[in-house]
Write a protein that holds these residues in place. Structure first.
Motif, PDB file in Angstrom:
ATOM      1  N   ASP A 153       0.944  -1.255   0.011  1.00 18.52           N
ATOM      2  CA  ASP A 153       0.091   0.046  -0.226  1.00 18.52           C
ATOM      3  C   ASP A 153       0.698   1.064  -0.247  1.00 18.52           C
ATOM      4  OD1 ASP A 153      -2.336  -1.336   0.481  1.00 18.52           O
ATOM      5  OD2 ASP A 153      -2.508  -1.682   2.143  1.00 18.52           O
ATOM      6  N   HIS A 154       0.495   1.931  -0.828  1.00 18.51           N
ATOM      7  CA  HIS A 154       0.710   3.542  -0.983  1.00 18.51           C
ATOM      8  C   HIS A 154      -0.281   4.464  -0.743  1.00 18.51           C
ATOM      9  CE1 HIS A 154       0.994   3.777  -5.030  1.00 18.51           C
ATOM     10  NE2 HIS A 154       2.026   2.490  -4.871  1.00 18.51           N
ATOM     11  N   ASN A 155       0.054   5.790  -0.443  1.00 21.69           N
ATOM     12  CA  ASN A 155      -1.061   6.579  -0.329  1.00 21.69           C
ATOM     13  C   ASN A 155      -2.037   6.801  -1.960  1.00 21.69           C
ATOM     14  OD1 ASN A 155      -0.968   7.823   1.588  1.00 21.69           O
ATOM     15  ND2 ASN A 155       0.365   9.097   1.120  1.00 21.69           N
ATOM     16  N   GLY A 156      -0.451   6.755  -3.030  1.00 19.01           N
ATOM     17  CA  GLY A 156      -1.398   6.594  -4.549  1.00 19.01           C
ATOM     18  C   GLY A 156      -2.937   5.743  -4.793  1.00 19.01           C
ATOM     19  N   TYR A 157      -1.360   4.347  -4.506  1.00 22.78           N
ATOM     20  CA  TYR A 157      -2.359   3.563  -4.586  1.00 22.78           C
ATOM     21  C   TYR A 157      -3.886   3.235  -3.257  1.00 22.78           C
ATOM     22  CZ  TYR A 157      -3.369  -1.418  -4.941  1.00 22.78           C
ATOM     23  OH  TYR A 157      -3.941  -3.505  -4.650  1.00 22.78           O
ATOM     24  N   VAL A 158      -3.828   3.834  -2.412  1.00 21.91           N
ATOM     25  CA  VAL A 158      -5.094   3.498  -1.498  1.00 21.91           C
ATOM     26  C   VAL A 158      -5.751   4.123  -1.873  1.00 21.91           C
ATOM     27  CG1 VAL A 158      -5.557   3.694   0.728  1.00 21.91           C
ATOM     28  CG2 VAL A 158      -3.954   2.405   0.317  1.00 21.91           C
ATOM     29  N   SER A 159      -5.562   5.928  -2.592  1.00 18.87           N
ATOM     30  CA  SER A 159      -6.397   6.485  -2.812  1.00 18.87           C
ATOM     31  C   SER A 159      -7.621   6.282  -4.016  1.00 18.87           C
ATOM     32  CB  SER A 159      -6.264   8.045  -3.121  1.00 18.87           C
ATOM     33  OG  SER A 159      -6.220   9.101  -4.296  1.00 18.87           O
ATOM     34  N   ILE A 160      -6.389   5.404  -5.293  1.00 21.71           N
ATOM     35  CA  ILE A 160      -7.546   5.350  -6.746  1.00 21.71           C
ATOM     36  C   ILE A 160      -7.970   3.937  -5.933  1.00 21.71           C
ATOM     37  CG2 ILE A 160      -6.814   3.974  -8.515  1.00 21.71           C
ATOM     38  CD1 ILE A 160      -4.472   5.390  -9.456  1.00 21.71           C
ATOM     39  N   LEU A 161      -8.259   3.103  -5.498  1.00 22.85           N
ATOM     40  CA  LEU A 161      -8.593   2.138  -5.215  1.00 22.85           C
ATOM     41  C   LEU A 161     -10.241   2.083  -4.373  1.00 22.85           C
ATOM     42  CD1 LEU A 161      -8.770  -1.429  -5.035  1.00 22.85           C
ATOM     43  CD2 LEU A 161      -7.817  -1.494  -2.077  1.00 22.85           C
TER      44      LEU A 161
END
Length: 287
Positions: free
Chosen positions: A21-29
């Motif tokens: 998990d990283h911020n960009g990944y979590v935000s898009i998910l």
């Protein structure tokens, strides 16, 4: 040195099982999950384009959506609320229909006229209670010779408002939307899977945190401190900060360690894995 178990083969797929998990990944998910939840409850179609460079995590976030909304069996049928398809390399409406019908398990996925295949597709989508279609490799639709017909077909699909569409592809996928006003008015702002930037302190820190997640999940293998500034920079230079390439490099190092029946993975082992796993490594040595 820690003694290796007799059989390390159980760890061959350890890297593939790691979710990072990283911020960009979590935000898009989160955006994709919210989109799924509102399908059928909005006045306009749900249409999202997710773009990003190769190996930045697009496929991982798609797999997570598919795992979350996996097919389930009802009394007499299968419910498949998310249907995945890949845009064919030589994109055409018929090719796209074949891909979607195949994803739905139609044994005659390549048979019929465009009209009959479209009718069959809508029937099958209704039978499995589909809410969301994920169309991968969307950049294949950039071919101008077929783009207008494909755009019209997608517009009609979206106008029913029965199904949401998430298109996934490389950054040039945006040209498909830009060239067709009928799609522009139906598409949300583009979601872009970010890449890490070592010159940005926050981004570099997040990349090192990602490396720490990998290290924690790679137990019982013993590695150098991947999250240290020195190793972080080496990994960034080796992979251009792309998570998919980090995973590929570590997967090669783990497989080599397993072949040697050992748990320790040293800096020199990582260097060899880089040379073998990363295209162009010989022209850009990372010491």
């Amino acid at each position: 040195m820690t003694r290796a178990p007799k059989d390390l083969s159980q760890y061959l797929d350890i890297v593939s099982r790691i979710r990072v998990d990283h911020n960009g990944y979590v935000s898009i998910l989160d955006e994709l999950t919210q989109a799924y939840d509102v399908i059928g409850h909005t006045a306009t179609p749900v249409f999202i384009l997710l773009t990003g460079e190769s190996r930045t995590g697009k496929s991982s976030v798609v797999r997570e959506v598919l795992d979350t909304y996996h097919p389930r069996h009802a009394a007499d049928r299968t419910i498949q609320s998310v249907v995945y398809a890949m845009a064919p390399a030589k994109a055409s409406v018929k090719g796209l229909l074949e891909s979607l019908l195949k994803g739905l398990g139609d044994p005659l996925w390549s048979k019929g006229t465009q009209s009959s295949m479209t009718e069959r597709l809508h029937t099958l989508l209704g039978e499995v209670e589909c809410k969301l279609i994920i169309l991968d490799e969307f950049q294949h639709l950039c071919d101008r010779s077929n783009a207008d017909g494909l755009a019209d077909w997608l517009k009609v699909l979206l106008e029913s408002r029965k199904y949401g569409l998430i298109a996934v592809g490389l950054p040039n996928s945006a040209s498909v939307i830009q060239q067709h006003p009928q799609l522009q008015g139906r598409c949300d702002e583009i979601l872009r899977m970010p890449t890490f930037d070592w010159t940005d302190k926050a981004s570099a820190g997040e990349f090192r945190a990602v490396l720490k997640q990998f290290q924690n999940e790679l137990r019982p293998f013993l590695l150098p401190d991947l999250a240290s500034r020195e190793m972080g920079l080496r990994f960034f230079l080796a992979t251009a900060g792309r998570i998919g390439l980090v995973a590929k490099l570590l997967d090669r190092a783990v497989r080599t360690a397993i072949r040697g029946n050992r748990l320790e993975i040293r800096v020199e082992d990582l260097a060899k894995a880089y040379q073998r796993a990363i295209w162009g490594a010989s022209t850009f040595p990372v010491s």
